[in-house]
Design an enzyme around this catalytic site. Structure first.
Site, PDB file in Angstrom:
ATOM      1  N   MET A  38     -27.750 -58.249  -1.326  1.00 37.27           N
ATOM      2  CA  MET A  38     -26.949 -57.074  -1.672  1.00 37.27           C
ATOM      3  C   MET A  38     -25.872 -57.365  -2.696  1.00 37.27           C
ATOM      4  O   MET A  38     -25.231 -56.451  -3.184  1.00 37.27           O
ATOM      5  CB  MET A  38     -26.294 -56.498  -0.409  1.00 37.27           C
ATOM      6  CG  MET A  38     -27.230 -55.677   0.448  1.00 37.27           C
ATOM      7  SD  MET A  38     -27.774 -54.176  -0.365  1.00 37.27           S
ATOM      8  CE  MET A  38     -26.235 -53.260  -0.439  1.00 37.27           C
ATOM      9  N   GLU A 105     -13.758 -58.442   6.255  1.00 32.25           N
ATOM     10  CA  GLU A 105     -13.211 -59.511   7.086  1.00 32.25           C
ATOM     11  C   GLU A 105     -13.848 -60.841   6.692  1.00 32.25           C
ATOM     12  O   GLU A 105     -15.058 -60.933   6.495  1.00 32.25           O
ATOM     13  CB  GLU A 105     -13.520 -59.192   8.554  1.00 32.25           C
ATOM     14  CG  GLU A 105     -13.180 -60.276   9.547  1.00 32.25           C
ATOM     15  CD  GLU A 105     -13.663 -59.936  10.954  1.00 32.25           C
ATOM     16  OE1 GLU A 105     -13.365 -60.718  11.864  1.00 32.25           O
ATOM     17  OE2 GLU A 105     -14.343 -58.901  11.126  1.00 32.25           O
ATOM     18  N   ASP A 149     -32.042 -55.426   9.437  1.00 29.85           N
ATOM     19  CA  ASP A 149     -32.235 -56.783   8.916  1.00 29.85           C
ATOM     20  C   ASP A 149     -31.542 -57.812   9.806  1.00 29.85           C
ATOM     21  O   ASP A 149     -30.838 -58.697   9.324  1.00 29.85           O
ATOM     22  CB  ASP A 149     -31.712 -56.881   7.485  1.00 29.85           C
ATOM     23  CG  ASP A 149     -32.271 -58.105   6.743  1.00 29.85           C
ATOM     24  OD1 ASP A 149     -33.326 -58.625   7.167  1.00 29.85           O
ATOM     25  OD2 ASP A 149     -31.656 -58.539   5.752  1.00 29.85           O
ATOM     26  N   LYS A 151     -31.265 -61.070  11.540  1.00 31.10           N
ATOM     27  CA  LYS A 151     -31.842 -62.399  11.350  1.00 31.10           C
ATOM     28  C   LYS A 151     -30.702 -63.406  11.457  1.00 31.10           C
ATOM     29  O   LYS A 151     -29.520 -63.021  11.395  1.00 31.10           O
ATOM     30  CB  LYS A 151     -32.533 -62.505   9.995  1.00 31.10           C
ATOM     31  CG  LYS A 151     -31.624 -62.234   8.808  1.00 31.10           C
ATOM     32  CD  LYS A 151     -32.394 -62.266   7.495  1.00 31.10           C
ATOM     33  CE  LYS A 151     -31.479 -61.974   6.305  1.00 31.10           C
ATOM     34  NZ  LYS A 151     -32.233 -61.992   5.036  1.00 31.10           N
ATOM     35  N   PRO A 152     -30.994 -64.685  11.639  1.00 34.27           N
ATOM     36  CA  PRO A 152     -29.922 -65.682  11.818  1.00 34.27           C
ATOM     37  C   PRO A 152     -28.902 -65.697  10.686  1.00 34.27           C
ATOM     38  O   PRO A 152     -27.723 -65.959  10.924  1.00 34.27           O
ATOM     39  CB  PRO A 152     -30.697 -67.004  11.897  1.00 34.27           C
ATOM     40  CG  PRO A 152     -32.017 -66.625  12.478  1.00 34.27           C
ATOM     41  CD  PRO A 152     -32.327 -65.287  11.869  1.00 34.27           C
TER      42      PRO A 152
END
Length: 398
Positions: A38, A105, A149, A151-152
């Site tokens: 992104m 943050e 989305d 995911k780790p």
């Protein structure tokens, strides 16, 4: 801390600190954390509050993509609408000097991918990570926001071990308009290979249960060290974990969304059951309590008779008696297994009743669930047989 999976090649940085400074006078840009799907993320100091923040800018190659810019702004609106301790907070967003930006943050720690690459998690550690993620997802889902989305790379852990979900960049503010068949409208599917739900891969209609599937993949990976393939073994056959996790993972990874957990809160409840090592109070409705109670009484009666025989002197015993403590442990194991099987059986019966009421024929996923239930019943029978084999053979009357 990087809120996405990012590279850190300094030679490939899209914007220098000097180029950014005039557009963000309120910030002191410290370093580039890297790039993600992104955009580009920088660590900065917010001068007015003297705090570290993460500055996320739209990917430069997408700067002229109007559709992508709208999705970037949608991410800002979605995140700003959420207020949860396990979701990365958005402090500000907008446009400045031609840049679309998010002021977020800053999480000082590492993401779950980095943790998994550094060492293998224990089952206890893996299970502790899931409930706060479920809480955060439940918060988002209740507001009509699907992450899409999980995911780790998008699961961050700060220095105190607090888990936070990052990058709602492909989240969809679900429209509540119904089409002619009463289905919620959905946009194009997004997600990451290996974690995206079947409906995402097929670009089909999807809802919050897509996130539940992705979290199921993450759980399996934390427990076993690998992502589940097209055909995969239950976690308990790969590593030493509670067998009840097999059914939890199976349910989260059901190909049909209607067979998964209905909510992230339900997912959390089942994980907490395993953490506590007991069945939830909600499982003890009247039919279940009666069935399990009768079965448990039969097992207890058999064990009591066995213990009584073992404590009576009898020289005709062909083999030594098993200690009472061992028998009690076996009885407890059998009773717990029996309770779990009855739980699964009633869930299956409930699902069958719903299918009958809606005139929906059983699908392949239902057949697989029934097959797994049959296997569990066979496992239980083997366990009861093993318990009975511990008993000494009956003696002839004097």
């Amino acid at each position: 801390m990087v809120p996405t999976q990012l590279g850190t090649d300094a030679a490939a940085l899209p914007f220098t600190m000097e180029e950014l400074a005039p557009s963000f006078p309120q910030l002191e840009i410290m370093e580039c954390l890297g790039r993600g799907g992104m955009g580009v993320v920088y660590r900065a100091r917010q001068k007015s509050l003297n705090r570290s923040v993460a500055l996320k800018l739209i990917a430069p190659e997408r700067a002229d993509d109007a559709d992508f810019a709208r999705r970037f702004e949608q991410e800002a609106q979605a995140l700003a609408a959420l207020n949860h301790q396990n979701i990365v907070a958005v402090h500000d967003f907008g446009q400045a000097g031609g840049f679309y930006f998010l002021l977020m943050e800053y999480v000082d720690g590492l993401n779950l991918r980095q943790l998994l690459q550094s060492r293998r998690l224990t089952p206890t550690e893996a299970l502790s990570i899931v409930p706060p993620i479920c809480d955060a997802l439940q918060c988002a889902h209740a507001r009509g926001i699907v992450h899409r989305d999980i995911k780790p790379e998008n699961l961050l852990l700060d220095r105190h071990g607090v888990v936070k979900i990052a990058d709602f960049g492909i989240a969809k503010m679900m429209e509540q308009e119904a089409d002619s068949v009463g289905l919620t409208q959905a946009s194009l599917a997004y997600g990451s290979t290996g974690y995206a739900s079947p409906e995402q891969q097929e670009a089909a209609l999807l809802d919050h249960r897509a996130d539940i599937y992705s979290l199921g993949v993450v759980l399996y990976e934390m427990l076993t060290g690998e992502r589940p393939k097209e055909t995969w073994e239950p976690p308990s056959r790969r590593v030493q974990v509670d067998i009840r996790l097999d059914e939890i993972v199976h349910r989260a990874l059901e190909k049909s969304p209607e067979l998964r957990f209905a909510t992230a809160a339900d997912f959390r409840t089942q994980i907490e059951i395993v953490q506590r090592g007991s069945l939830p109070r909600s499982h003890w409705n009247s039919p279940r309590k009666a069935a399990v109670g009768v079965a448990a009484c039969l097992l207890a009666a058999g064990a009591a008779a066995t213990l009584k025989r073992d404590n009576m002197p009898n020289e005709t015993h062909a083999r030594p008696a098993v200690p009472a403590t061992s028998k009690q442990a076996d009885l407890n194991t059998a009773t717990n297994e029996l309770s779990q099987v009855f739980s699964e059986l009633l869930e299956s019966r409930k699902a069958q009743a719903l299918e009958t009421a809606s005139d929906t024929p059983p699908n392949q996923a239902r057949a697989q669930q029934i097959q797994r239930l049959q296997q569990r019943m066979e496992q239980l029978q083997a366990l009861i047989t093993e318990l009975s084999n511990h008993s000494p053979p009956p003696t002839d009357a004097p």
